[in-house]
Motif scaffolding. Structure first.
Motif, PDB file in Angstrom:
ATOM      1  N   HIS A   1      69.250  52.850  72.824  1.00  0.00           N
ATOM      2  CA  HIS A   1      70.155  51.698  72.916  1.00  0.00           C
ATOM      3  C   HIS A   1      69.986  50.903  71.611  1.00  0.00           C
ATOM      4  O   HIS A   1      69.516  49.765  71.627  1.00  0.00           O
TER       5      HIS A   1
ATOM      6  N   TYR B   1      59.217  43.808  84.960  1.00  0.00           N
ATOM      7  CA  TYR B   1      60.538  44.095  84.375  1.00  0.00           C
ATOM      8  C   TYR B   1      61.625  43.871  85.412  1.00  0.00           C
ATOM      9  O   TYR B   1      62.652  43.241  85.130  1.00  0.00           O
TER      10      TYR B   1
ATOM     11  N   ILE C   1      68.437  43.067  80.940  1.00  0.00           N
ATOM     12  CA  ILE C   1      69.652  43.615  80.322  1.00  0.00           C
ATOM     13  C   ILE C   1      70.697  42.513  80.150  1.00  0.00           C
ATOM     14  O   ILE C   1      71.349  42.410  79.113  1.00  0.00           O
TER      15      ILE C   1
ATOM     16  N   TYR D   1      75.662  47.049  76.584  1.00  0.00           N
ATOM     17  CA  TYR D   1      75.305  45.634  76.528  1.00  0.00           C
ATOM     18  C   TYR D   1      76.562  44.777  76.353  1.00  0.00           C
ATOM     19  O   TYR D   1      76.480  43.632  75.910  1.00  0.00           O
TER      20      TYR D   1
ATOM     21  N   PHE E   1      73.084  53.628  85.075  1.00  0.00           N
ATOM     22  CA  PHE E   1      71.716  53.286  85.470  1.00  0.00           C
ATOM     23  C   PHE E   1      71.692  53.256  86.996  1.00  0.00           C
ATOM     24  O   PHE E   1      72.188  52.314  87.619  1.00  0.00           O
TER      25      PHE E   1
ATOM     26  N   ASN F   1      65.168  50.192  72.918  1.00  0.00           N
ATOM     27  CA  ASN F   1      65.975  49.069  73.412  1.00  0.00           C
ATOM     28  C   ASN F   1      65.099  47.817  73.352  1.00  0.00           C
ATOM     29  O   ASN F   1      63.879  47.911  73.207  1.00  0.00           O
TER      30      ASN F   1
ATOM     31  N   GLY G   1      64.235  45.694  75.586  1.00  0.00           N
ATOM     32  CA  GLY G   1      63.508  45.308  76.791  1.00  0.00           C
ATOM     33  C   GLY G   1      62.406  46.287  77.141  1.00  0.00           C
ATOM     34  O   GLY G   1      61.225  46.039  76.870  1.00  0.00           O
ATOM     35  N   SER G   2      62.795  47.439  77.718  1.00  0.00           N
ATOM     36  CA  SER G   2      61.783  48.339  78.273  1.00  0.00           C
ATOM     37  C   SER G   2      61.099  49.204  77.220  1.00  0.00           C
ATOM     38  O   SER G   2      60.024  49.742  77.489  1.00  0.00           O
TER      39      SER G   2
HETATM   40  O1  NIG Z   1      66.593  52.952  79.743  1.00  0.00           O
HETATM   41  N1  NIG Z   1      66.744  51.264  82.432  1.00  0.00           N
HETATM   42  C1  NIG Z   1      67.813  50.853  82.003  1.00  0.00           C
HETATM   43  N2  NIG Z   1      68.170  50.757  80.711  1.00  0.00           N
HETATM   44  C2  NIG Z   1      67.243  50.715  79.660  1.00  0.00           C
HETATM   45  C3  NIG Z   1      66.654  49.366  79.501  1.00  0.00           C
HETATM   46  C4  NIG Z   1      67.554  48.485  78.807  1.00  0.00           C
HETATM   47  C5  NIG Z   1      67.012  47.102  78.627  1.00  0.00           C
HETATM   48  O2  NIG Z   1      65.974  46.705  79.201  1.00  0.00           O
HETATM   49  O3  NIG Z   1      67.692  46.380  77.883  1.00  0.00           O
HETATM   50  C6  NIG Z   1      66.218  51.795  79.833  1.00  0.00           C
HETATM   51  O4  NIG Z   1      65.026  51.533  80.057  1.00  0.00           O
END
Ligand code: NIG
Ligand code: FE
Length: 434
Positions: free
Chosen positions: A84, A104, A114, A154, A233, A338, A340-341
């Protein structure tokens, strides 16, 4: 008679070709790297023209440029089949919140995660998104990644999803990395549809899918024969199996190839659904069990663990990569880069984690990051191995043994990146006076 070519790489201690059949590697073939010792590669017009022992290629070719790879391993350019890379802002605040104890999923359920990146991505201009993503791609390229799948997701409204796809298209034009676009309109519910999941699924199917299919048809990706994927997702606080199935099936009917984020936190049945739809890959799989392993082993769908997400979230339950390989599943690795994760640029770090916590052998991890990763984005005819006819995407490592790519970690194992036959990144260390 010697043939004139552009580039000849000679004397590689190990030329790790990763060559083999046209299908993804499974079981024992996951550790067959087809290494040529004292190997050489001949390159012309951006393509590999010959691969073999240095003595034979030195006699057969006269090159405009020669690179001496003695004392070095040469491996294929790495392929990152799940990222991402395009997003606005960052989530350093959530990084700290998680250390303080929030999970998370708690952050996501409270409207962060997200969705916070969606707000920043909607607010960003195309130029801002391009500038930020370009720097990320530079970083990935320096770490050896030469092909990158990039998802939208996004935007979560038609205009912003299209904006993200246009940004990916422009990045493909201006950046040396080969990019593969994926439409991820079903990433989570946007705030304006927070209480209306069914309405949002209708919007994705009725408005977004036709719009992004039309974008793709007129894009440089379609013109260049590059694939286009649709992803969802499948998770609590995101999309259930029935919603994910409707969306992927609608995308497939519009010409996109399905992928799925499944079994990251909860095994809802997404793997079975995706395999049934003929998805090219299912990604995450942290909580997959024996039923999912058996389904994947019997299918053509690649299993794509994303262990940098475990590392980043401190989640100790890793996707069962060892069990998947032993059962006969085709397995690839990806960063999931990405904000976040998985704020992770490096496929080498992903391989390092997979070897230690998922018990992949270094050779298996390398095939999962090259030829099998290329299969996970339907690009294996072009990239993922060092074979005549393929794009000349090659890495010269700082070590003579390919296992160093996963063995030492935290630094960058890549000394030279060659993309489509051109040296585009070199890390020759510090200049010294003595
Ligand atoms: O692959 N799990 C969902 N989507 C992403 C995380 C995207 C985010 O946290 O912005 C993933 O981990
Ligand atoms: Fe992801």
């Amino acid at each position: 008679m010697t043939q004139r070519i552009d580039l000849l790489i000679l004397n590689a201690a190990q030329l790790v070709t990763c060559m083999g059949d046209d299908c993804p590697r499974r079981r024992g073939a996951m550790d067959e790297l087809h290494i040529v010792e004292d190997g050489a590669v001949a390159v012309s017009d951006g393509l590999i023209v010959d691969v073999g022992p240095s003595a034979r290629l030195r006699a057969a070719y006269r090159a405009g440029q020669e690179i001496d790879a003695s004392g070095r391993a040469v491996i294929p350019g790495l392929v990152d089949p799940h990222t991402h890379v395009v997003f606005g802002g960052d989530r350093a605040d959530e990084f700290e919140l998680r250390i303080r104890g929030a999970s998370y999923m708690e952050i996501m359920a409270a409207g962060g995660g997200i969705r916070s990146t969606v707000a920043r991505t909607r607010a960003a201009t195309e130029a801002e998104l391009i500038a930020a993503a370009r720097r990320r791609l530079d970083e990935m390229l320096a770490c050896g990644t030469t092909t990158v799948e990039i998802k939208s997701g996004y935007g979560l409204d038609t205009a912003t999803e299209l904006k993200m796809l246009r940004v990916i298209e422009e990045l493909d034009r201006i950046h040396p990395c080969t990019l593969i676009p994926t439409f991820l309109g079903a990433h989570t519910l946007p705030p304006e549809y927070a209480e209306d999941g069914a309405g949002y699924v209708d919007l994705v199917i009725e408005e977004m899918i036709p719009a992004v299919a039309a974008w793709y048809a007129a894009s440089r990706f379609a013109a260049g024969g590059r694939p286009f994927f649709i992803d969802a997702f499948c998770e609590e606080h995101a999309f259930d199996v029935a919603q994910s199935r409707r969306i992927l099936a609608a995308g497939k009917a519009a010409g996109m190839t399905p992928k799925l984020h499944a079994d990251q936190f909860n095994a809802l049945g997404g793997v079975e659904m995706a395999v049934g739809l003929g998805a090219v890959s299912v990604d995450h799989l942290e909580v997959s069990g024996t039923a999912e392993i058996a389904l994947l082993a019997q299918s053509d769908t690649l299993a794509v663990p994303l262990p940098a997400a475990n590392f980043n979230l401190g989640e100790c339950r890793f996707a069962p990569a060892r069990e998947l390989v032993d059962a006969g599943a085709a397995l690839a690795l990806a960063t999931d880069l990405n904000p976040g994760s998985a704020p992770c640029f490096s496929m080498a770090l992903v391989m390092a984690i997979a070897c230690r916590y998922q018990r992949l052998l270094p050779g298996e991890a390398l095939l999962a990051a090259t030829i099998n990763a290329a299969h996970a984005v339907n690009m294996a005819a072009t990239v993922g191995s060092i074979e005549a006819g393929k794009q000349a995407d090659l890495l010269i490592l700082k070590a003579s043994d390919y296992r160093h790519a996963a063995y030492f970690f935290g630094g960058n194992p890549v000394e030279l990146v060659i993309k489509a036959g051109s040296v585009i990144h070199a890390d020759r260390g510090l200049k010294r006076n003595s």
